[in-house]
Motif scaffolding. Sequence first.
Motif, PDB file in Angstrom:
ATOM      1  N   PHE A  30       4.496  -1.225   3.321  1.00  0.00           N
ATOM      2  CA  PHE A  30       3.864  -2.295   4.081  1.00  0.00           C
ATOM      3  C   PHE A  30       3.379  -1.800   5.444  1.00  0.00           C
ATOM      4  N   GLN A  31       2.476  -2.574   6.036  1.00  0.00           N
ATOM      5  CA  GLN A  31       1.920  -2.236   7.343  1.00  0.00           C
ATOM      6  C   GLN A  31       3.007  -2.156   8.408  1.00  0.00           C
ATOM      7  N   LYS A  84      -8.543  -8.269  -0.988  1.00  0.00           N
ATOM      8  CA  LYS A  84      -7.971  -6.949  -1.276  1.00  0.00           C
ATOM      9  C   LYS A  84      -6.436  -6.956  -1.258  1.00  0.00           C
ATOM     10  N   SER A  85      -5.832  -7.641  -0.300  1.00  0.00           N
ATOM     11  CA  SER A  85      -4.362  -7.683  -0.225  1.00  0.00           C
ATOM     12  C   SER A  85      -3.770  -8.509  -1.361  1.00  0.00           C
ATOM     13  N   LEU A 132      -3.694  -6.281  -4.313  1.00  0.00           N
ATOM     14  CA  LEU A 132      -2.597  -5.322  -4.199  1.00  0.00           C
ATOM     15  C   LEU A 132      -1.259  -5.981  -4.518  1.00  0.00           C
ATOM     16  N   ARG A 133      -1.068  -7.202  -4.062  1.00  0.00           N
ATOM     17  CA  ARG A 133       0.189  -7.910  -4.306  1.00  0.00           C
ATOM     18  C   ARG A 133       0.355  -8.261  -5.787  1.00  0.00           C
ATOM     19  N   MET A 162       5.702  -0.001  -2.872  1.00  0.00           N
ATOM     20  CA  MET A 162       4.702  -0.500  -1.930  1.00  0.00           C
ATOM     21  C   MET A 162       5.167  -0.240  -0.506  1.00  0.00           C
ATOM     22  N   ASP A 215      -0.424  -0.858   2.000  1.00  0.00           N
ATOM     23  CA  ASP A 215      -1.082  -2.013   2.599  1.00  0.00           C
ATOM     24  C   ASP A 215      -1.319  -1.753   4.084  1.00  0.00           C
ATOM     25  N   GLU A 216      -2.566  -1.433   4.447  1.00  0.00           N
ATOM     26  CA  GLU A 216      -2.927  -1.111   5.834  1.00  0.00           C
ATOM     27  C   GLU A 216      -1.893  -0.146   6.432  1.00  0.00           C
ATOM     28  N   VAL A 235      -5.065  -0.289   0.588  1.00  0.00           N
ATOM     29  CA  VAL A 235      -5.820  -1.427   1.113  1.00  0.00           C
ATOM     30  C   VAL A 235      -6.079  -1.195   2.591  1.00  0.00           C
ATOM     31  N   THR A 236      -7.330  -1.340   3.011  1.00  0.00           N
ATOM     32  CA  THR A 236      -7.663  -1.157   4.420  1.00  0.00           C
ATOM     33  C   THR A 236      -8.940  -1.911   4.764  1.00  0.00           C
TER      34      THR A 236
END
Length: 382
Positions: free
Chosen positions: A104-105, A65-66, A69-70, A102, A181-182, A213-214
């Motif tokens: 980020f976490q 999944k990541s 996304l990237r 984007m 992303d998370e 994304v999770t």
Amino acid sequence: MTAAASAAAAQDVLPGSQYAADDAHFLRVQRLTKRFGEVAAVDDVSISIGKGEIFALLGSSGCGKSTLLRMLAGFETPSSGEIFLEGEEISGLRPFERPINMMFQSYALFPHLNVWENVAFGLKRHGQSREQIATQVERMLSLVQLKPFVQRKPHQLSGGQQQRVALARSLALEPRLLLLDEPLGALDRKLRAQTQFELHSIIKSVGVTCVLVTHDQEEAMTMADRIAVMSAGRLVQVGAPREIYETPATRFVADFIGTVNLFDGMLVEDEADHCVIEAPAGRFFVGHGITGVKGQRLSVALRPEKIEIATRAPEGTQYNCLQGRVVESAYFGASSLYRVALADGTRLQVSVPNSERHGEVIAVGTEVFASCRPESLVVLVN
């Protein structure tokens, strides 16, 4: 394909969504693959995402999944496949050339800048005037309710406040696509639950299309219009949260989303309005047919909250009634969980809502009957 899905396809509308045909393919991923050596991290993935939709990529660590996304962000180059944003092929564009932001976490806030300066950073880099920057920063801070904290540095903010600063900065440039992303992974459980609704409300009020994304099922179910469950680089099932939970397409999805009881059995009767599956644990009467073959091996899925448990046998115990003994119990406040040992060795999980303050408590060791309605059962072809 179900009748509802066929009708949606005929109208060129995404199943499980409310988006019109013109907006249904705002973001289109076509046969996207990313290989690292011999390993396909993302394997022949195709998705269409509607304009204004919050779309979740859900799966365990390493499912791809990541990486997907990237590739949308431009940080990874696809091995093959295409990415279209509003009809424009963007897979060859560098990250800063894409109308995409984007978050980020880690939030990636600048520790030496205050809240106002963090939100303004991207606007300054894009050469906007002081007046434009001031207006947009004020708008974003008002949106995320952080105007009283403009002079604070990131370390002076709570985790939830830092997350909102990062979101404000991501939205300030008004991207056509927002990638998360998370986004709530750094927050504790209670704050994460509260922030899910806030984040959903902010994104919807702006109207930006969002891919999230999770690995957190609750986060995906709360925030997303649709969910794509991923495993080993592929999409296993795509649908609205209720559809994914209530009608899982595979054993993997049924087991991954929430808690489920699975029974392996054999098809012994199959009609248009029902079917009967015989399993070691008992006989199941399911409220729909599956157009299968008698003797076919398959599984039955049953969610714990759809089971009724009693110390006396209900009427009509030929189907959908399992007898066993309570071997474990746990009290969670809103509900109680019972684990029931059946005669064939299966451990059945039953969730009972605590709707009364002093309701009945079933003690460990009690012989019980667990029953369910025909429409509560889902048949999964192995």
